[in-house]
Each structure stands twice: as structure tokens, then as C-alpha cells.
Scaffold this active site. Structure first.
Site, PDB file in Angstrom:
ATOM      1  N   GLY A 197      -4.135  -2.885   7.487  1.00 57.11           N
ATOM      2  CA  GLY A 197      -3.924  -2.491   6.104  1.00 57.11           C
ATOM      3  C   GLY A 197      -5.195  -2.585   5.278  1.00 57.11           C
ATOM      4  O   GLY A 197      -5.988  -3.520   5.443  1.00 57.11           O
ATOM      5  N   SER A 198      -5.372  -1.612   4.373  1.00 55.76           N
ATOM      6  CA  SER A 198      -6.576  -1.595   3.533  1.00 55.76           C
ATOM      7  C   SER A 198      -6.238  -1.727   2.052  1.00 55.76           C
ATOM      8  O   SER A 198      -7.013  -1.320   1.190  1.00 55.76           O
ATOM      9  CB  SER A 198      -7.356  -0.293   3.759  1.00 55.76           C
ATOM     10  OG  SER A 198      -6.553   0.836   3.454  1.00 55.76           O
ATOM     11  N   GLY A 199      -5.064  -2.290   1.763  1.00 61.55           N
ATOM     12  CA  GLY A 199      -4.692  -2.555   0.378  1.00 61.55           C
ATOM     13  C   GLY A 199      -5.415  -3.792  -0.136  1.00 61.55           C
ATOM     14  O   GLY A 199      -6.428  -4.223   0.422  1.00 61.55           O
ATOM     15  N   GLU A 231       5.782   2.554 -17.018  1.00 63.50           N
ATOM     16  CA  GLU A 231       4.471   3.165 -17.217  1.00 63.50           C
ATOM     17  C   GLU A 231       4.520   4.680 -17.000  1.00 63.50           C
ATOM     18  O   GLU A 231       3.920   5.451 -17.755  1.00 63.50           O
ATOM     19  CB  GLU A 231       3.454   2.500 -16.285  1.00 63.50           C
ATOM     20  CG  GLU A 231       3.151   1.076 -16.705  1.00 63.50           C
ATOM     21  CD  GLU A 231       2.389   0.258 -15.672  1.00 63.50           C
ATOM     22  OE1 GLU A 231       1.856  -0.812 -16.041  1.00 63.50           O
ATOM     23  OE2 GLU A 231       2.326   0.694 -14.514  1.00 63.50           O
ATOM     24  N   ASP A 288       2.754  -7.516   0.397  1.00 65.82           N
ATOM     25  CA  ASP A 288       4.132  -7.052   0.240  1.00 65.82           C
ATOM     26  C   ASP A 288       4.971  -7.260   1.488  1.00 65.82           C
ATOM     27  O   ASP A 288       6.195  -7.136   1.438  1.00 65.82           O
ATOM     28  CB  ASP A 288       4.151  -5.561  -0.112  1.00 65.82           C
ATOM     29  CG  ASP A 288       3.631  -5.280  -1.508  1.00 65.82           C
ATOM     30  OD1 ASP A 288       3.594  -6.238  -2.308  1.00 65.82           O
ATOM     31  OD2 ASP A 288       3.268  -4.139  -1.805  1.00 65.82           O
TER      32      ASP A 288
END
Length: 450
Positions: free
Chosen positions: A17-19, A180, A318
Site C-alpha cells: 500500500g502507498s497510502g 464536504e 484502514d
């Protein structure tokens, strides 16, 4: 006869993962005596909290999704691989990833899984074709095309009923993302597009926020939720609470309100009502005796963020289920820092017993409109202009790259002080790419079966 000296192999760390979790883990291992391999299915690090601004024409993709390779190019001990992880073998310590027809097996000594989450439709996956989520760059570009395309279609149609449908926008889910998004759609219609059309008045657009819970922004408490709701209603947004979506199709959606089903005809539907963890969570749990996943598919980790029987496998962001830790960037970042500290500590002979992970709640916030936001820091709750400034400052701080920060400030200045938005270009492919890909996959599957 000579003795050959074999250099000891360095500790290998694989990151999925690159979050926020994956990127911060790689950054904190920059100077460690390890070899890092970061595997991700996208080439970029996505600043997901600002994704809605791409969808509504404020920021470009480049400002919130810089290339992971460029960010980590000074990490000489780090290799970046593009690929979708299709297998994790905890026993043999390998990760299998696939890119096109190529398969790569990456061995590891320590593993950090930060695969994130995806949109959840609560078992109604067919909703996705008509109500995209807000989790990827593709989602944002598709939604931008649908939102702006709806105004264009309304300008052309001669049917009054179709014009009203095209100018009706529904956002499902009143969490931070939903609030938003709906706020920016309202401002886009009332400010940016005002006077730009000849046969329609964009300010007459109907913008609706649907929420199954009895309040807006439920996690932030009734005070801030009510403040956000009142601000949205002042902007002309219809807020429908205690309202559950029961069906979604091309022409609109069906909701259950006050015990009876009602129909809302609308062209644009945005889904921000829930999240589902990556399937990798279940894959990991199945290989660890005693490890479970929660209803959202998140891994119920040990106090040190590992899975039972595998102290070298960390699950963060997450994908981890830890009581009191929300699925926000702060949780992922703190989890990454904690996991990398444990890995570096284990490399030392003096490594002691691990201390449990402790989450520091730095607060939460959501922007409602220009000059208005709500903010919660500990027991302190406030809203309005001051909260909006705090929101801008925090998001600017975590935005990667000085150039991106400068461009973001300029874009915010133009959008919030004026009426312009620099990213209003749309293409037909953005809108219909999802459908084309799905049809292509169906055809390939049918050929494979035949």
C-alpha cells in the site's frame, strides 16, 4: 585453500500500500539497516481527504496524487513495485503481486500491510455503477464528469422533467466526505457556474444530502453535527436524516423515509455511506489461528498491531481494527511510525518487550463550505471561520511536496475568494470508462467460459 566471507543479508521489509500508512512506513525506514520493497496497485500516493476537491474542480489530480517513486527516490534502500497483491504467505514469508501477465514473488522478514479500504455498498454492489464512491482518482474524475456533464445536458434538453432530473444532485452519507462533497456541489452551482449558461440557471439546482442516521457528522457529536447541518441548509442543501437508500438506478434512487418509500429522480448520485476493508485482511486472518476480522473486514490485531503467531506481520491504517482508532490518516500515520519503530528495535540485540500501540487523538474536522468548517480537538469543539483556517493549515501540512502546497494555496485563493475553479475540464471517457471496462471484463469472462 581460501576462506570466502559471505556478507550477511539485510533484514527485508515488505510494505503493501502507498497510502498514508505505507508511505510513512517507507519514509521512517529510510536510514534503517533494512531493504524495503513497497508494493502498490497505483503509481501514486493519494491524499484522499482532498479527493472531493478534484471531483468539484478545485484541485488537479497532480496536486493530491504525486508519484510514489518520485517521493521515495532518495530512499536508496527502497524498491517500489507496481502490482496488485494476489497472495500473502505468512508461513513462507512471501508476497505475490501481479502486473498484467507478470507475477512477482517478494520475500520478507517483516511485513507491513497498509492496503486501505474501499467503498461499501452494504451488499448492494450494483449501486456502484450509478453512484460512484470517493476513494480513488478514477472515482473523482468520473464524478467531475458526471457533475459538470449534468449541467451541460440540462442546457440542451427540451424536457422540463429531464432538466429537473439533470439538475438534481444526491449525496448519500453525511460523514466528513459526504458533507464536504455536498457543500462543494452547492457552491459550484451557486457561485462558479452562475451566469455561464443561457437556458438554465445553475443556482436553481437541487442538492440533497441523505443520511440513515439521525444526525449529520455522527462521530463528531450533536453540537458540531447540528452546526454543519444548519450551514448546509443555509446554502440551500436539503438534508434528509433517518432516510435509508433502498435502490439506485440510472434515473435516480429510492429512499425509505418515515416508514414509506419515496422516489428521487436525479442524474448524479454520489456514495459516501460506508467503507469495506481490503480483501487482504481476510486472507491474513485465515492464516493466523485466532485472528478475526470485524464486520467491515478489518483485522482485529494484537496490542502491538500484529496478528497472532506472527510478530513480524503488522496491519495498520484502514485495514486494522483497534478500539478508539478511527479510519483516518492520523491512525494510519501513527500506526506506521509505531510499526517501523518495532522493526528497527528488533534489529538490535537489546530489543525488549514491545509496548502496546497507543493512539493519540489529535482531533477531527470537516469543511462545510468556504470560510466554514467544524473542528473537534479533545473536548474542545468549535466551528466557523477559525475552524476553516485550521482545516486549511492541517491539510496543507500533510500535502506532499512544496510545489503541490503552493499550487493548492493558489487554487484555494482563486476558488474561495473569487468564483473561479481551474479544473473544470471533463471528457466523455471519464464518465463512461467504468462501463466500458466492465463490459470488456464480461466479454473476456464469457470467452473464457466458452
Amino acid at each position: 585453500m581460501t576462506d570466502e566471507t559471505i556478507a550477511p543479508r539485510r533484514h527485508r521489509v515488505a510494505i503493501i500500500g502507498s497510502g498514508f500508512g505505507g508511505l510513512f512506513a517507507a519514509k521512517h525506514l529510510k536510514r534503517a539497516d533494512v531493504d524495503v520493497t513497497l508494493i502498490a496497485k497505483t503509481t501514486h500516493h493519494l491524499f484522499q481527504p482532498l479527493l472531493y476537491q478534484v471531483a468539484t474542480g478545485i484541485l488537479s489530480v497532480g496536486e493530491i496524487a504525486p508519484a510514489t517513486r518520485i517521493i521515495l527516490r532518495k530512499n536508496k534502500n527502497t524498491e517500489v513495485l507496481l502490482g496488485d497483491v494476489v497472495g500473502i504467505d505468512l508461513e513462507n514469508k512471501t508476497v505475490t503481486s501481479k502486473l498484467l501477465d507478470w507475477e512477482r514473488v517478494t520475500p520478507f522478514d517483516s511485513l507491513i500491510v497498509a492496503a486501505g479500504a474501499q467503498q461499501s455498498y452494504f451488499g448492494n454492489d450494483h449501486f456502484e455503477a450509478f453512484a460512484p464512491g470517493m476513494k480513488t482518482v478514477d472515482d473523482a474524475l468520473e464524478l467531475r464528469g458526471r457533475i459538470l456533464g449534468a449541467f451541460e445536458a440540462a442546457e440542451v434538453t427540451t424536457s422540463e422533467a429531464e432538466r429537473k432530473r439533470r439538475l438534481t444532485f444526491v449525496v448519500v452519507g453525511a460523514g466528513p466526505t459526504g458533507v464536504e462533497v455536498v457543500g462543494q456541489i452547492a457552491e459550484l452551482a451557486d457561485r462558479t457556474l452562475k451566469g455561464a449558461f443561457r437556458t438554465i440557471d445553475p443556482t436553481e439546482a437541487r442538492v440533497i444530502l441523505v443520511e440513515a442516521a439521525p444526525a449529520v457528522l455522527p462521530p463528531m457529536g450533536p453540537k458540531l453535527g447540528l452546526k454543519a447541518q444548519r450551514r448546509l441548509e443555509k446554502m440551500g442543501v436539503e438534508v434528509k436524516l433517518n432516510t435509508m437508500v433502498t435502490d439506485v438506478d440510472y434515473m435516480g434512487l429510492t429512499v425509505k423515509e418515515d416508514g414509506e418509500e419515496k422516489r428521487i429522480e436525479c442524474a448524479v448520485k454520489v456514495w459516501s455511506a460506508g467503507v469495506q476493508a481490503s480483501p487482504l485482511g481476510k486472507l491474513i486472518a485465515e492464516q493466523s489461528d485466532g485472528t478475526e476480522v470485524d464486520r467491515a473486514g478489518r483485522v482485529v490485531v494484537e496490542p502491538d498491531l500484529t496478528v497472532k503467531g506472527h510478530p513480524n506481520v503488522f496491519v495498520i491504517g484502514d485495514l486494522m481494527s483497534v478500539r478508539g482508532v478511527p479510519g483516518m490518516a492520523q491512525g494510519a500515520i501513527q500506526g506506521a511510525v509505531y510499526a517501523t519503530k518495532q522493526i528497527k528495535s528488533e534489529l538490535k540485540a537489546s530489543a525488549g518487550e514491545r509496548k502496546p500501540f497507543k493512539y493519540l487523538n489529535k482531533g477531527s474536522m470537516a469543511t462545510v463550505s468556504r470560510f466554514s468548517a467544524v473542528c473537534q480537538i479533545g473536548k474542545v469543539e468549535f466551528g466557523g471561520f477559525l475552524a476553516w483556517l485550521a482545516w486549511l493549515g492541517l491539510h496543507l501540512y500533510y500535502l506532499v511536496g512544496s510545489r503541490n502546497r503552493i499550487v493548492a494555496v493558489y487554487s484555494w485563493f482563486i476558488t474561495f475568494l473569487g468564483r473561479g475553479r481551474s479544473q473544470l475540464a471533463i471528457t466523455e471517457r471519464w464518465v463512461f470508462a467504468r462501463r466500458a471496462i466492465e463490459e470488456s471484463r464480461d466479454q473476456s469472462a464469457q470467452k473464457a467460459i466458452g
